[in-house]
Motif scaffolding. Structure first.
Motif, PDB file in Angstrom:
ATOM      1  N   UNK A  15     -46.563 -78.400  57.364  1.00 44.85           N
ATOM      2  CA  UNK A  15     -46.086 -77.401  58.121  1.00 44.85           C
ATOM      3  C   UNK A  15     -46.518 -75.766  57.798  1.00 44.85           C
ATOM      4  N   UNK A  16     -46.195 -75.542  56.382  1.00 47.19           N
ATOM      5  CA  UNK A  16     -45.974 -73.867  55.965  1.00 47.19           C
ATOM      6  C   UNK A  16     -47.758 -74.226  55.904  1.00 47.19           C
ATOM      7  N   UNK A  17     -48.871 -74.466  56.288  1.00 50.48           N
ATOM      8  CA  UNK A  17     -50.180 -74.508  56.237  1.00 50.48           C
ATOM      9  C   UNK A  17     -50.920 -74.386  57.861  1.00 50.48           C
ATOM     10  N   UNK A  18     -49.695 -75.086  58.384  1.00 47.04           N
ATOM     11  CA  UNK A  18     -50.168 -74.787  60.159  1.00 47.04           C
ATOM     12  C   UNK A  18     -51.722 -75.938  60.368  1.00 47.04           C
ATOM     13  N   UNK A  19     -51.438 -77.126  59.339  1.00 46.94           N
ATOM     14  CA  UNK A  19     -52.715 -78.550  60.018  1.00 46.94           C
ATOM     15  C   UNK A  19     -51.876 -79.637  59.323  1.00 46.94           C
ATOM     16  N   UNK A  20     -52.468 -80.805  59.892  1.00 44.73           N
ATOM     17  CA  UNK A  20     -51.917 -82.326  60.384  1.00 44.73           C
ATOM     18  C   UNK A  20     -51.613 -82.765  58.314  1.00 44.73           C
ATOM     19  N   UNK A  21     -50.386 -83.621  58.560  1.00 44.90           N
ATOM     20  CA  UNK A  21     -50.515 -84.409  57.559  1.00 44.90           C
ATOM     21  C   UNK A  21     -51.396 -85.147  57.250  1.00 44.90           C
ATOM     22  N   UNK A  22     -52.048 -85.329  57.760  1.00 47.22           N
ATOM     23  CA  UNK A  22     -53.781 -85.615  57.482  1.00 47.22           C
ATOM     24  C   UNK A  22     -54.138 -85.168  57.036  1.00 47.22           C
ATOM     25  N   UNK A  23     -54.592 -84.134  56.989  1.00 49.29           N
ATOM     26  CA  UNK A  23     -55.351 -82.819  56.514  1.00 49.29           C
ATOM     27  C   UNK A  23     -54.713 -83.077  55.161  1.00 49.29           C
ATOM     28  N   UNK A  24     -53.578 -83.000  55.275  1.00 48.30           N
ATOM     29  CA  UNK A  24     -52.736 -82.496  53.670  1.00 48.30           C
ATOM     30  C   UNK A  24     -53.247 -83.852  52.858  1.00 48.30           C
ATOM     31  N   UNK A  25     -53.116 -85.198  53.595  1.00 48.04           N
ATOM     32  CA  UNK A  25     -53.578 -86.043  52.299  1.00 48.04           C
ATOM     33  C   UNK A  25     -54.600 -86.046  52.490  1.00 48.04           C
ATOM     34  N   UNK A  26     -55.453 -86.620  53.125  1.00 48.38           N
ATOM     35  CA  UNK A  26     -57.301 -85.538  52.816  1.00 48.38           C
ATOM     36  C   UNK A  26     -57.442 -84.735  51.652  1.00 48.38           C
ATOM     37  N   UNK A  44     -46.188 -78.892  37.598  1.00 47.65           N
ATOM     38  CA  UNK A  44     -44.877 -79.903  37.680  1.00 47.65           C
ATOM     39  C   UNK A  44     -44.035 -80.277  38.872  1.00 47.65           C
ATOM     40  N   UNK A  45     -44.568 -79.690  40.133  1.00 46.28           N
ATOM     41  CA  UNK A  45     -43.563 -79.550  41.285  1.00 46.28           C
ATOM     42  C   UNK A  45     -44.135 -80.863  41.968  1.00 46.28           C
ATOM     43  N   UNK A  46     -43.279 -81.403  42.686  1.00 44.60           N
ATOM     44  CA  UNK A  46     -43.566 -82.731  44.002  1.00 44.60           C
ATOM     45  C   UNK A  46     -43.798 -81.602  45.156  1.00 44.60           C
ATOM     46  N   UNK A  47     -44.849 -82.443  45.851  1.00 43.60           N
ATOM     47  CA  UNK A  47     -45.866 -81.602  46.930  1.00 43.60           C
ATOM     48  C   UNK A  47     -45.640 -82.431  48.046  1.00 43.60           C
ATOM     49  N   UNK A  48     -45.439 -82.558  48.709  1.00 46.39           N
ATOM     50  CA  UNK A  48     -44.457 -83.152  50.404  1.00 46.39           C
ATOM     51  C   UNK A  48     -45.464 -83.311  51.685  1.00 46.39           C
ATOM     52  N   UNK A  49     -46.160 -83.814  52.427  1.00 44.71           N
ATOM     53  CA  UNK A  49     -46.622 -83.587  52.631  1.00 44.71           C
ATOM     54  C   UNK A  49     -46.663 -83.195  54.165  1.00 44.71           C
ATOM     55  N   UNK A  50     -45.645 -83.263  54.729  1.00 46.92           N
ATOM     56  CA  UNK A  50     -45.078 -82.970  55.918  1.00 46.92           C
ATOM     57  C   UNK A  50     -44.852 -81.426  55.670  1.00 46.92           C
ATOM     58  N   UNK A  51     -44.344 -81.030  54.899  1.00 44.36           N
ATOM     59  CA  UNK A  51     -44.279 -80.003  54.255  1.00 44.36           C
ATOM     60  C   UNK A  51     -45.492 -78.813  53.804  1.00 44.36           C
ATOM     61  N   UNK A  52     -45.707 -79.687  53.446  1.00 41.87           N
ATOM     62  CA  UNK A  52     -46.987 -78.956  53.107  1.00 41.87           C
ATOM     63  C   UNK A  52     -48.047 -78.196  54.514  1.00 41.87           C
ATOM     64  N   UNK A  72     -62.652 -71.146  58.562  1.00 38.33           N
ATOM     65  CA  UNK A  72     -62.105 -71.767  57.574  1.00 38.33           C
ATOM     66  C   UNK A  72     -61.987 -72.411  56.520  1.00 38.33           C
ATOM     67  N   UNK A  73     -62.821 -72.344  55.823  1.00 34.39           N
ATOM     68  CA  UNK A  73     -63.645 -72.237  54.576  1.00 34.39           C
ATOM     69  C   UNK A  73     -62.739 -71.752  53.552  1.00 34.39           C
ATOM     70  N   UNK A  74     -62.202 -70.901  54.172  1.00 36.45           N
ATOM     71  CA  UNK A  74     -61.431 -69.306  52.944  1.00 36.45           C
ATOM     72  C   UNK A  74     -59.531 -70.113  53.114  1.00 36.45           C
ATOM     73  N   UNK A  75     -59.031 -70.724  54.600  1.00 41.31           N
ATOM     74  CA  UNK A  75     -58.280 -71.475  54.177  1.00 41.31           C
ATOM     75  C   UNK A  75     -58.070 -72.337  53.860  1.00 41.31           C
ATOM     76  N   UNK A  76     -59.305 -73.120  54.330  1.00 43.40           N
ATOM     77  CA  UNK A  76     -59.198 -74.146  52.854  1.00 43.40           C
ATOM     78  C   UNK A  76     -59.216 -74.347  51.484  1.00 43.40           C
ATOM     79  N   UNK A  77     -59.416 -73.149  50.839  1.00 48.87           N
ATOM     80  CA  UNK A  77     -59.640 -73.095  49.886  1.00 48.87           C
ATOM     81  C   UNK A  77     -58.480 -72.341  48.971  1.00 48.87           C
ATOM     82  N   UNK A  78     -57.646 -71.289  49.827  1.00 52.27           N
ATOM     83  CA  UNK A  78     -56.217 -71.147  49.321  1.00 52.27           C
ATOM     84  C   UNK A  78     -54.919 -72.268  49.763  1.00 52.27           C
ATOM     85  N   UNK A  79     -55.529 -73.035  50.762  1.00 54.61           N
ATOM     86  CA  UNK A  79     -54.358 -74.185  50.708  1.00 54.61           C
ATOM     87  C   UNK A  79     -54.882 -74.689  49.122  1.00 54.61           C
ATOM     88  N   UNK A  80     -55.545 -75.299  49.067  1.00 53.94           N
ATOM     89  CA  UNK A  80     -56.044 -76.007  47.656  1.00 53.94           C
ATOM     90  C   UNK A  80     -55.572 -75.831  46.306  1.00 53.94           C
TER      91      UNK A  80
END
Length: 309
Positions: free
Chosen positions: A33-44, A23-31, A5-13
């Motif tokens: 879906x890409x990483x297979x986590x909840x929107x809440x996790x991306x917001x965190x 300079x890219x815009x990031x969108x929580x719903x898209x991220x 889980x730690x490795x996955x989080x590090x890769x995601x971050x």
């Protein structure tokens, strides 16, 4: 947090950080879906784990670094060259790796293909699982058990400690220390079956490691591993002289350089290495100081010509 889980989080971050830094815009719903986590996790990720960055919410719901703050991007020339070379090479190992490298290097200026490098890697289609398994065993120093068929058609069960995944002339091999006789050997990857990773680990044998460095790291770059090394003097002219003088092989030393020819010292393990090399360059390569090898060459050429008569 578990290691996986730690490795996955590090890769995601790391990926999110790279996108923001470019300079890219990031969108929580898209991220999410890409990483297979909840929107809440991306917001965190954005508001807690990356809280030190001035990330602003945009009107469309995306997030962006403030214009006054940008991570250091713009790789140096040497870094760009390395990344472009990597992108050119990795797809030769397996076609799927082309998409993998694009994902890892997202945002880097690699749209243009400035390099074409053809190393002739064999296709690992159908053997990637074995490739990954061997890599894992190498990472964790775990012994292997497998069934192997030699080039002579003999099949048997082996136990070995892996030391390298190696590519010789485009073909993939495992370099491993045979547990039965403690000798370093090479195993053709596609001839390995029923590969199993043992729960037992092993310690690096310094003599084996030194042998790899001494043999493969200096003079030789072929699959045949033997402790015995021999030398032969060759004479090169014509096309052979021109090509060899540009980039002598690791096992080739230029002894004398003349306007009409080169004198070379070739280091080898087996006669086949010399004979294959000389036949490739006939008539521009001759054997100068080994009558036995020269006689073998004559016999092989004579047999070929008789078969064509």
């Amino acid at each position: 947090m578990a290691r996986h889980s730690y490795d996955k989080a590090m890769y995601r971050l790391t990926t999110i950080l790279t996108m923001l830094g470019n300079g890219e815009r990031v969108r929580p719903p898209e991220l999410a879906q890409e990483f297979g986590v909840t929107v809440r996790t991306i917001q965190k990720d954005l508001f807690e784990r990356l809280a030190q960055l001035p990330i602003e919410r945009q009107e469309d719901g995306s997030y962006l670094l403030t214009t006054q703050y940008r991570l250091a991007t713009g790789p140096r020339t040497d870094e760009t060259i390395v990344l472009e070379l990597l992108a050119s090479l990795v797809g030769q190992v397996h076609p799927d790796y082309r998409n993998t490298i694009k994902r890892i290097l997202r945002g880097q200026p690699l749209a243009r293909q400035n390099f074409h490098i053809e190393l002739g890697f064999e296709d690992l289609e159908g053997h990637l699982d074995t490739f990954y398994l061997l890599k894992k065993a190498l990472d964790y120093r775990q012994s292997l058990q497998f069934r192997y068929t030699t080039k002579h058609g003999k099949t048997g069960d082996y136990r070995a400690d892996p030391y390298r995944l190696a590519n010789f002339d485009g073909f993939w091999y495992l370099m491993a220390r045979d547990c039965a006789d403690s000798k370093l050997k090479t195993y053709y990857l596609k001839s390995m079956e029923n590969v199993r990773v043992s729960q037992s680990t092993y310690s690096i044998d310094q003599a084996t490691e030194k042998a790899i460095q001494d043999i493969y790291g200096t003079t030789l770059s072929n699959v045949w591993f033997r402790t015995d090394r021999y030398h032969v003097t060759l004479k090169a002219k014509g096309d052979a002289m021109r090509y060899i003088s540009r980039n002598p092989a690791k096992n080739m030393e230029i002894l004398e350089e003349h306007s009409s020819h080169l004198l070379l010292r070739m280091t080898y393990h087996r006669d086949l290495e010399v004979l294959s090399f000389v036949k490739r360059w006939i008539p521009d390569i001759t054997i100068e100081d080994n009558p036995q090898l020269e006689q073998k060459l004559f016999c092989q050429v004579e047999t070929y010509l008789e078969g064509r008569a």
